[in-house]
Design a protein around this motif. Structure first.
Motif, PDB file in Angstrom:
ATOM      1  N   ALA A  23     -15.020   7.307   2.488  1.00 23.55           N
ATOM      2  CA  ALA A  23     -13.732   7.881   2.897  1.00 23.55           C
ATOM      3  C   ALA A  23     -12.596   6.892   2.656  1.00 23.55           C
ATOM      4  CB  ALA A  23     -13.779   8.298   4.361  1.00 23.55           C
ATOM      5  N   LEU A  24     -12.833   5.624   2.973  1.00 24.25           N
ATOM      6  CA  LEU A  24     -11.803   4.607   2.756  1.00 24.25           C
ATOM      7  C   LEU A  24     -11.424   4.521   1.275  1.00 24.25           C
ATOM      8  CD1 LEU A  24     -10.060   2.238   3.863  1.00 24.25           C
ATOM      9  CD2 LEU A  24     -12.040   0.762   3.427  1.00 24.25           C
ATOM     10  N   LEU A  25     -12.430   4.525   0.399  1.00 23.96           N
ATOM     11  CA  LEU A  25     -12.172   4.328  -1.025  1.00 23.96           C
ATOM     12  C   LEU A  25     -11.747   5.594  -1.760  1.00 23.96           C
ATOM     13  CD1 LEU A  25     -15.009   1.809  -1.920  1.00 23.96           C
ATOM     14  CD2 LEU A  25     -12.599   1.338  -1.420  1.00 23.96           C
ATOM     15  N   THR A  26     -12.034   6.765  -1.222  1.00 26.49           N
ATOM     16  CA  THR A  26     -11.678   7.997  -1.933  1.00 26.49           C
ATOM     17  C   THR A  26     -10.518   8.748  -1.284  1.00 26.49           C
ATOM     18  OG1 THR A  26     -13.355   9.330  -0.780  1.00 26.49           O
ATOM     19  CG2 THR A  26     -14.006   8.301  -2.880  1.00 26.49           C
ATOM     20  N   THR A  27      -9.872   8.143  -0.300  1.00 26.69           N
ATOM     21  CA  THR A  27      -8.665   8.747   0.256  1.00 26.69           C
ATOM     22  C   THR A  27      -7.521   8.424  -0.695  1.00 26.69           C
ATOM     23  OG1 THR A  27      -9.458   8.614   2.521  1.00 26.69           O
ATOM     24  CG2 THR A  27      -7.069   8.773   2.219  1.00 26.69           C
ATOM     25  N   PRO A  32       3.085   6.764  -2.385  1.00 26.83           N
ATOM     26  CA  PRO A  32       2.959   5.312  -2.533  1.00 26.83           C
ATOM     27  C   PRO A  32       1.544   4.823  -2.210  1.00 26.83           C
ATOM     28  CG  PRO A  32       4.199   5.844  -0.546  1.00 26.83           C
ATOM     29  CD  PRO A  32       3.951   7.138  -1.273  1.00 26.83           C
ATOM     30  N   VAL A  33       1.112   3.832  -2.977  1.00 28.21           N
ATOM     31  CA  VAL A  33      -0.175   3.185  -2.741  1.00 28.21           C
ATOM     32  C   VAL A  33      -0.024   2.252  -1.547  1.00 28.21           C
ATOM     33  CG1 VAL A  33      -1.814   1.517  -3.700  1.00 28.21           C
ATOM     34  CG2 VAL A  33      -0.918   3.365  -5.130  1.00 28.21           C
ATOM     35  N   GLY A  34      -1.004   2.268  -0.654  1.00 23.66           N
ATOM     36  CA  GLY A  34      -0.965   1.404   0.514  1.00 23.66           C
ATOM     37  C   GLY A  34      -2.301   1.423   1.227  1.00 23.66           C
ATOM     38  N   PRO A  35      -2.388   0.835   2.398  1.00 25.43           N
ATOM     39  CA  PRO A  35      -3.666   0.751   3.109  1.00 25.43           C
ATOM     40  C   PRO A  35      -4.251   2.110   3.481  1.00 25.43           C
ATOM     41  CG  PRO A  35      -1.893  -0.237   4.409  1.00 25.43           C
ATOM     42  CD  PRO A  35      -1.315   0.161   3.094  1.00 25.43           C
ATOM     43  N   ASP A  36      -3.423   3.159   3.528  1.00 22.93           N
ATOM     44  CA  ASP A  36      -3.907   4.498   3.866  1.00 22.93           C
ATOM     45  C   ASP A  36      -3.944   5.436   2.667  1.00 22.93           C
ATOM     46  OD1 ASP A  36      -4.204   3.802   6.574  1.00 22.93           O
ATOM     47  OD2 ASP A  36      -2.062   4.138   6.907  1.00 22.93           O
ATOM     48  N   ALA A  42      -4.288  -1.123  -3.391  1.00 22.27           N
ATOM     49  CA  ALA A  42      -3.196  -1.554  -2.516  1.00 22.27           C
ATOM     50  C   ALA A  42      -2.692  -2.972  -2.774  1.00 22.27           C
ATOM     51  CB  ALA A  42      -3.578  -1.393  -1.051  1.00 22.27           C
ATOM     52  N   THR A  43      -3.472  -3.836  -3.344  1.00 23.87           N
ATOM     53  CA  THR A  43      -2.970  -5.177  -3.663  1.00 23.87           C
ATOM     54  C   THR A  43      -3.042  -5.412  -5.160  1.00 23.87           C
ATOM     55  OG1 THR A  43      -5.119  -6.207  -3.384  1.00 23.87           O
ATOM     56  CG2 THR A  43      -3.685  -6.131  -1.441  1.00 23.87           C
ATOM     57  N   GLY A  44      -2.857  -4.344  -5.919  1.00 20.27           N
ATOM     58  CA  GLY A  44      -2.925  -4.420  -7.378  1.00 20.27           C
ATOM     59  C   GLY A  44      -1.710  -5.075  -7.982  1.00 20.27           C
ATOM     60  N   PRO A  45      -1.545  -4.904  -9.285  1.00 15.83           N
ATOM     61  CA  PRO A  45      -0.483  -5.591 -10.005  1.00 15.83           C
ATOM     62  C   PRO A  45       0.922  -5.129  -9.655  1.00 15.83           C
ATOM     63  CG  PRO A  45      -1.653  -4.063 -11.436  1.00 15.83           C
ATOM     64  CD  PRO A  45      -2.398  -4.119 -10.141  1.00 15.83           C
ATOM     65  N   ASP A  46       1.075  -3.954  -9.057  1.00 17.75           N
ATOM     66  CA  ASP A  46       2.396  -3.448  -8.708  1.00 17.75           C
ATOM     67  C   ASP A  46       2.390  -2.983  -7.257  1.00 17.75           C
ATOM     68  OD1 ASP A  46       4.835  -2.220  -8.410  1.00 17.75           O
ATOM     69  OD2 ASP A  46       4.632  -0.916 -10.149  1.00 17.75           O
ATOM     70  N   PRO A  47       2.946  -3.778  -6.343  1.00 20.77           N
ATOM     71  CA  PRO A  47       2.901  -3.417  -4.922  1.00 20.77           C
ATOM     72  C   PRO A  47       3.693  -2.152  -4.595  1.00 20.77           C
ATOM     73  CG  PRO A  47       4.283  -5.346  -5.262  1.00 20.77           C
ATOM     74  CD  PRO A  47       3.634  -5.036  -6.582  1.00 20.77           C
ATOM     75  N   MET A 133     -13.948  -7.419  -7.243  1.00 22.77           N
ATOM     76  CA  MET A 133     -14.796  -6.816  -6.210  1.00 22.77           C
ATOM     77  C   MET A 133     -14.819  -7.692  -4.966  1.00 22.77           C
ATOM     78  SD  MET A 133     -16.892  -4.310  -5.265  1.00 22.77           S
ATOM     79  CE  MET A 133     -17.999  -3.535  -6.422  1.00 22.77           C
ATOM     80  N   GLN A 134     -14.869  -9.003  -5.127  1.00 15.53           N
ATOM     81  CA  GLN A 134     -14.880  -9.902  -3.973  1.00 15.53           C
ATOM     82  C   GLN A 134     -13.606  -9.740  -3.158  1.00 15.53           C
ATOM     83  OE1 GLN A 134     -17.456 -11.920  -2.810  1.00 15.53           O
ATOM     84  NE2 GLN A 134     -16.079 -11.970  -1.043  1.00 15.53           N
ATOM     85  N   ARG A 135     -12.461  -9.644  -3.838  1.00 15.83           N
ATOM     86  CA  ARG A 135     -11.191  -9.425  -3.121  1.00 15.83           C
ATOM     87  C   ARG A 135     -11.202  -8.085  -2.388  1.00 15.83           C
ATOM     88  NH1 ARG A 135      -9.147 -11.693  -7.903  1.00 15.83           N
ATOM     89  NH2 ARG A 135      -8.480  -9.654  -8.649  1.00 15.83           N
TER      90      ARG A 135
END
Length: 151
Positions: A23-27, A32-36, A42-47, A133-135
């Motif tokens: 659910a976390l990964l497929t929501t 806007p991209v973010g924690p939800d 969410a921490t990719g190349p373009d915040p 993946m580690q990040r």
């Protein structure tokens, strides 16, 4: 996607129920991209990344890439994919594991032309994917309050 041999595969374990991790990964939704939303980006190349489209296929503009990226989500299969550049596709699947969940990420060459160039361009892709993946695991661990580690 047709069955093709991946350029690399990275496996990890998240000590949380498969449904919670999936659910976390497929929501993913437009906006806007973010924690939800699109947690994996969410921490990719373009915040300030914005996703357009949906409900299962999205596009996002990305600086330096005229076509941006494409995000595909299959919630029923606990799978997401990201395509970008002219050759890159990463697929991430969440599967049951005795300790909770196995997260598997595979990178594929999806070039329709100049396929012969990809091995040169993709040199070091496995190491980069392991670091990525580690990040992601660190963020999942913090977000869910559980252990997560590379296999």
């Amino acid at each position: 996607m047709a069955a093709k041999k991946p350029l690399c595969t990275v496996n990890a374990v998240v000590e949380a129920p498969c449904g919670v991790v999936a659910a976390l990964l497929t929501t993913v939704s437009a906006g806007p991209v973010g924690p939800d939303n699109a947690f994996f980006l969410a921490t990719g190349p373009d915040p300030a990344m914005q996703l357009r489209g949906g409900p299962n296929e999205f596009r996002a503009a990305l600086a330096g890439s005229p076509n941006g990226i494409r995000v595909e989500v299959d919630r029923a299969q606990a799978m997401l994919a990201v395509e970008g550049q002219w050759w890159f596709r990463a697929e991430c699947r969440v599967l049951p594991h005795p300790k909770g969940s196995r997260v598997t990420q595979q990178v594929f060459n999806v070039a329709t032309s100049r396929r012969w160039m990809v091995p040169m361009i993709a040199r070091g892709v496995e190491g980069k994917q392991r670091m990525s993946m580690q990040r992601l695991l660190e963020r999942i661990s913090e977000h869910l309050g559980c252990s997560a580690f590379l296999e």
